[in-house]
Design an enzyme around this catalytic site. Sequence first.
Site, PDB file in Angstrom:
ATOM      1  N   LYS A 167      81.231   8.870 102.256  1.00 23.72           N
ATOM      2  CA  LYS A 167      81.660   9.230 100.906  1.00 23.72           C
ATOM      3  C   LYS A 167      82.989   8.570 100.537  1.00 23.72           C
ATOM      4  O   LYS A 167      83.225   8.254  99.357  1.00 23.72           O
ATOM      5  CB  LYS A 167      81.746  10.744 100.769  1.00 23.72           C
TER       6      LYS A 167
ATOM      7  N   TYR B 292      79.880  11.760 107.432  1.00 20.50           N
ATOM      8  CA  TYR B 292      79.711  12.084 106.013  1.00 20.50           C
ATOM      9  C   TYR B 292      80.968  11.711 105.240  1.00 20.50           C
ATOM     10  O   TYR B 292      80.898  11.087 104.171  1.00 20.50           O
ATOM     11  CB  TYR B 292      79.404  13.571 105.862  1.00 20.50           C
TER      12      TYR B 292
ATOM     13  N   SER C  39      82.149  12.922  97.106  1.00 27.49           N
ATOM     14  CA  SER C  39      82.397  14.243  97.681  1.00 27.49           C
ATOM     15  C   SER C  39      83.890  14.438  97.866  1.00 27.49           C
ATOM     16  O   SER C  39      84.624  13.464  98.105  1.00 27.49           O
ATOM     17  CB  SER C  39      81.702  14.379  99.035  1.00 27.49           C
TER      18      SER C  39
END
Length: 256
Positions: free
Chosen positions: A164, A160, A147
């Site tokens: 990532k 998150y 990401s």
Amino acid sequence: MTTIVKDRFAGRVALVTGGGQGIGRAIAEHLAAEGARVGVLDLNAELAETTAQALRDKGGEAIALTANAGKRDEVFAAVQKLREAFGPVTVLINNAMFNRYGPLEDQTEKTISLMIDVGLKGVIWGYQAVLADMRGAGGGSIVNIASPAAVIAMKHGIMYSAVKAAVAAATRSGAAEFGPDNIRVNAVAPGPTQTDGANLVVTEEAWERRRQRVPIGRLGQPQDSAAAAVFLASEDASFITGDMLFVDGGITYAFS
């Protein structure tokens, strides 16, 4: 429009984790259209079977694999089932992810553990499960779904972003470790992408705000990331490894 290269993956066996919907399903569809025999792995058995059946309906070869990507024994069992059905696995797409956005103080231990288990450990279990096959076949290709959050800040996305960023690091280190075995490891970093799942929680107004931030002027579609992932998995990218391809309409560099 996505271009299909007929038979580019003929004779190859591919595993797509989180393949039941969204970007994972688009990747599975693209691989099957190019001749791969595909294992569609998903925690949701119905989604996995629906996707696998859709691939078969279009003339592809596919089986559904129900497993939690964050559980090592389940991933190994799924790979064994795929191996018995189609042969050694030489393409791995690590796409599965569990995510919850929100202020850090609202994140529970259970939520954080699930994000790490599925999003990071799932990548490692995938590596371990297919390495012997790829080495035995003289090489293979692994593509991780990362990401832009791996390299740019994201409000309410600390965990998150951390997961990532770890996936990006595991991509680079995997490329270095497995390169002597002719195993390439790359990553795709999708920007704002309209998937069926995202549409359930993102309003039209929120999508429009995201679209306005994208230099190219539109939101991503699952096929955009699928085309990039399949390219990196193919022999057309045979001298590319350890890289992370941003499929984000320019948003990462515009806001970094």
